[in-house]
Scaffold this motif. Structure first.
Motif, PDB file in Angstrom:
ATOM      1  N   LYS A  67       2.444   4.228   2.261  1.00 55.04           N
ATOM      2  CA  LYS A  67       2.761   5.189   3.467  1.00 55.04           C
ATOM      3  C   LYS A  67       2.274   7.034   2.889  1.00 55.04           C
ATOM      4  CE  LYS A  67       6.461   6.683   6.588  1.00 55.04           C
ATOM      5  NZ  LYS A  67       7.826   6.768   7.089  1.00 55.04           N
ATOM      6  N   TRP A  69      -1.102   8.200   3.110  1.00 55.45           N
ATOM      7  CA  TRP A  69      -1.400   8.111   4.045  1.00 55.45           C
ATOM      8  C   TRP A  69      -0.981   9.294   4.868  1.00 55.45           C
ATOM      9  CZ3 TRP A  69       1.821   6.848   8.474  1.00 55.45           C
ATOM     10  CH2 TRP A  69       1.131   7.038  10.189  1.00 55.45           C
ATOM     11  N   ALA A 124       1.478  -3.339   8.346  1.00 55.05           N
ATOM     12  CA  ALA A 124       1.843  -2.380   7.418  1.00 55.05           C
ATOM     13  C   ALA A 124       0.180  -1.549   7.876  1.00 55.05           C
ATOM     14  CB  ALA A 124       2.227  -1.762   6.918  1.00 55.05           C
ATOM     15  N   LEU A 145      -1.839   1.265  10.326  1.00 58.49           N
ATOM     16  CA  LEU A 145      -2.377   2.049   9.722  1.00 58.49           C
ATOM     17  C   LEU A 145      -4.223   2.274  10.514  1.00 58.49           C
ATOM     18  CD1 LEU A 145      -3.724   4.088   7.023  1.00 58.49           C
ATOM     19  CD2 LEU A 145      -3.842   1.688   6.025  1.00 58.49           C
TER      20      LEU A 145
END
Length: 826
Positions: free
Chosen positions: A486, A489, A517, A521
């Motif tokens: 994360k 990202w 996840a 994404l």
């Protein structure tokens, strides 16, 4: 001597000689023995004016004038008294105004003669002569005989023990109270002479004698002030160790030169007083202060403060020599070592900091000093606040494990880290986490605490570096992998996030969290085909109810209703006890305007739960029931059938009684309120509050069910029952908002989001409030705090955040959307 000789000769006098001594009579004359007061009556001016006009000369007084003119006695000599201008009949009228002026002039001359002394100072105030007489009146309230007795007793004490300072002080106080201030001053002066070196109260004597404006208000004249300076300077010679006298002298002296002169005089007599050296240094310039401190540490080699002050004023090389000498003279003080470490760090020698701290611990222990862990941690926090990062980290590493049992290390260190964060010492907290990770490298909880610390107080680079180390030591910790992905990202590095998730797949091949996840994404970056492939692979390798639910939702939000219904039907074959699948199926049918099929899906899900999963009632099942009820209410509202509405209420009450569900009670109250049945809604709310007195959401609803005059009372009752419930706090904030009390409303909104930052409704109402009453800066602040909190719950929040049309919107956009739909109907 002659008197004593005569006194001894009295022993030779015989009795006859004593009897032959004549009696002493009264030698005064008759007038002196019987004095008679002369009575003089002043003659009025009208008497003289009358007879001057007639030109007559009289040697007697008319009896009528004696009776009515105020002439009680005869005027001796008639008018033979030489009054100026009054003997000549031809003088005309007597000018009484000139006589009054002459009298005033004579009085002024006499006052001027009396008021000037030899020294030129005024003794008598001509203007305030009469008013000054009031100051001579004693202010005490006791009897004169008691004062005389006290004076005799104190005199006896002084004569018995003249070196007892309290006797002199008490005597001076007595004279001060009775108004004899000069006598009081003389007693104090005499007391200081008799008690020059008494240790107990000698300071009291000298301060009372040298501060008349504070202790003995004798006068405020310059003469007394000058004597006070002289007296205080004399007392410093004898009592220079007392800082109070120095401060008294500083208040008397105005010019800096005299201050410096008195302090240096005191230091010449008492050179080992640290307080005097501090006062002297404060009067100097930096360069002169360095020279004076060099002399001060020679006279007071055991004063740590003087050594450290001198080291701060010296250059780097000289400061090192000063600190080395300080360690030789004071080997038991830790501050010298810490200052030496800070000095090396400030000059770039960070490699010496660790060595100095280690040597400090060893040297202090060798000199018998107990290492107090709490004191050293406080010193480390001070170093952190001063900017000495290497020193504070070295101190933490040196003392963090002292005096702690092995089984208590983890818990104690986490508390120390939280304490450092609360005190603003972030580098200390970072050093504690680093040491804890070295001792417990495989503890997932420690890595998580450190990661959250870096997320809140560090940089993205420090967080990612920590997470790389974390996943290397704890590869099975899915949350650490997800945090790292994360972070990449959010920084816009999608390939790096994919690589992290790929590594996470290798470490956790069948992890549901990592699969989902990866799907999120790809879907957030508009890679829908890759997301579909990942979900298909997950359904085949790691099939779970959540994986199927995410598959259905992906097709639903992309507009593939048929594919979503097929996937939902397939999922319900395997996971029919998962309430969210039934809710999604009903919502999809509602979106397609198939109300009967939607109600059938809700009924089927509720029936399966009621028959098989009654003991496992949870929030998801509760939401399914509410969806079922609302779908029925929709259809009843179309038909406007009162009987169906009552049956619906009974159905709700059935679930209420069986499951003790406050959400069902709330729904029943709202149902009646929407139907316009306020009395029934109030009755149901009262019953609900009796059965669930600690339900904050019920109390929040009850506040706005009341009329406006009763809302404040209801809010007070709600706060008594649920003081820290976020729904109640939000209701109070809305109440102040409705009353236009902007400041109080903002305070309660802040309190609400602080207690429960996950409540999205609170953030939405807060943002709406700032849009109406706040500035642009306050609006941005609320929005920024909401984005950092990432709320996930709330009735209004979830209605928008989980809507299929808003699935790609971020937190800030959802906040604006929810706030725009809030109406100020309260």
């Amino acid at each position: 001597m002659y008197y004593f000789c005569l006194q001894r000769k009295l022993a030779e006098v015989t009795e006859d000689e004593w009897l032959s001594i004549p009696e002493v009579g009264d030698a005064r004359n008759k007038r002196q023995r019987n004095p008679r007061h002369e009575k003089l009556t002043p003659v009025p001016d009208s008497f003289f004016a009358k007879h001057l006009q007639t030109g007559e000369k009289n040697t007697s007084v008319d009896p009528l004038q004696g009776q009515f003119g105020g002439l009680a006695t005869s005027f001796p000599g008639g008018l033979n008294t030489p009054y100026p201008g009054g003997m000549t009949p031809e003088a005309g009228e007597l000018d009484m105004r000139k006589i009054g002026q002459a009298r005033n002039t004579l009085m002024d001359m006499r006052l001027s003669q009396v008021s000037d002394s030899v020294s030129g100072q005024t003794v008598v105030d001509p203007k305030g002569y009469l008013t000054d007489l009031n100051s001579m009146i004693p202010t005490h309230g006791g009897d004169i005989s008691d004062i005389k007795k006290a004076r005799l007793l104190l005199k006896s004490v002084r004569e018995t023990n003249p070196h007892h300072p309290p006797a002199w002080i008490a005597s001076a106080r007595l004279e001060e109270v009775t108004g004899k201030l000069q006598v009081a001053r003389n007693l104090i002066m005499k007391g200081t002479e008799m008690c020059p070196k008494k240790k107990c109260t000698r300071e009291d004597l000298h301060v009372k004698g040298g501060a008349p404006e504070t202790h003995l208000p004798i006068t405020s004249s310059s003469q007394t002030n000058g004597s006070s300076k002289v007296f205080t300077s004399q007392s410093i010679v004898m009592l220079a160790t007392f800082c109070l006298i120095i401060k008294q002298l500083m208040s008397v002296c105005i010019l800096p030169f005299f201050r410096y002169l008195h302090v240096t005089t005191a230091l010449e007599n008492v050179s080992k007083s640290v307080r005097l050296w501090k006062i002297a240094v404060e009067l100097e310039e930096p360069e002169d202060a360095r020279i004076m401190l060099s002399r001060a540490v020679e006279c007071c080699p055991t004063s740590v403060e003087l050594w450290l002050a001198l080291a701060r004023l010296e250059t780097y090389e000289n400061a090192r020599r000063v600190l080395n000498k300080a360690r030789e003279n004071i080997p038991t003080d830790r501050h010298i070592w810490i200052t030496a470490a800070k000095l090396e760090e400030a000059n770039g020698n960070t490699q010496m900091v660790e060595k100095i701290i280690d040597r400090a611990i060893t040297s202090l222990r060798a000199n018998g000093v107990e290492i107090n862990r709490e004191q050293w941690v406080q010193d480390a926090e001070e170093c952190d606040k001063a900017g000495s990062v290497a020193t504070c980290q070295a101190v933490i590493r040196a003392v963090i494990g002292i005096g702690i049992e092995e089984e208590d290390c983890k818990h104690t260190w986490m508390e120390d880290a939280d304490s450092c964060v609360a005190h603003g010492a972030l580098e200390c907290a970072r050093a504690i986490y680093a040491h804890a990770l070295q001792v417990f490298p495989s503890k997932k909880s420690v890595w998580l605490r450190a990661a959250y610390f870096e997320k809140n107080h560090g940089t993205r680079e420090s967080l990612e570096a920590l997470l790389q180390r974390a996943v290397a030591h704890c590869p099975k910790a899915e949350v650490l992998w997800l945090m790292g992905a994360k972070s990449k990202w959010l920084a816009g590095d999608v390939p790096a996030a994919r690589s992290i998730l790929a590594l996470a797949f290798q470490a956790n091949p069948n992890s549901e969290e990592i699969w989902l996840a990866a799907v999120k994404l790809e879907s957030e970056n508009n890679e829908y085909e890759r997301a579909r492939r990942l979900l298909a692979k997950a359904r085949s390798s790691a099939p779970t109810a959540r994986v199927f639910m995410k598959s259905v939702r992906l097709e639903w939000v992309l507009g593939n209703i048929d594919a979503a219904q097929e996937l939902c039907t397939e999922a319900l074959k395997h996971y029919e006890d998962f309430p969210k699948l039934w809710m999604m199926r009903g919502q999809i049918e509602e979106q397609s305007e198939n109300i009967d099929k939607a109600r059938e899906a809700y009924n089927q899900g509720v029936r399966l739960w009621a028959l098989e999963k009654m003991p496992y009632y949870n929030l998801k099942m509760q939401n399914l029931i509410l969806y079922n009820i609302r779908s029925k209410h929709f259809s009843v509202g179309l038909r406007d059938n009162r009987q169906d509405l009552e049956n619906l209420t009974k159905t709700i009450c059935h679930f209420i009684c069986n499951n003790l569900n406050f959400s069902g009670r709330l729904e029943s109250v709202r149902l009646e309120y929407r139907a316009g049945l306020k009395n029934i809604s109030n009755t149901l709310m009262a019953k609900a509050l009796q059965e669930c007195p600690n339900s904050g959401i019920l109390w929040a609803e009850a506040v706005f069910l009341e009329a406006r005059p009763q809302r404040k009372t209801k809010s007070v009752d709600a706060l008594k029952k649920c003081e820290h419930d976020p729904h109640v706090l939000l209701a109070v904030a809305k109440l102040f908002w409705s009353e236009r009390k902007v400041t109080k409303a903002r305070e309660w909104f802040l309190r609400t989001v602080k207690i429960e930052p996950d409540l999205g409704d609170a953030w939405a109402f807060f943002y709406k409030f700032e849009l109406q009453h706040g500035t642009e800066e306050q609006q941005r602040e609320v929005k920024k705090r909401c984005e950092n909190a990432e709320p996930r719950h709330g009735e209004l929040w979830c209605a928008e955040s989980k809507h299929v049309l808003n699935w790609q919107k971020n937190i800030g956009e959802i906040l604006v959307l929810v706030a725009s739909k809030i109406k100020n109907t309260f």
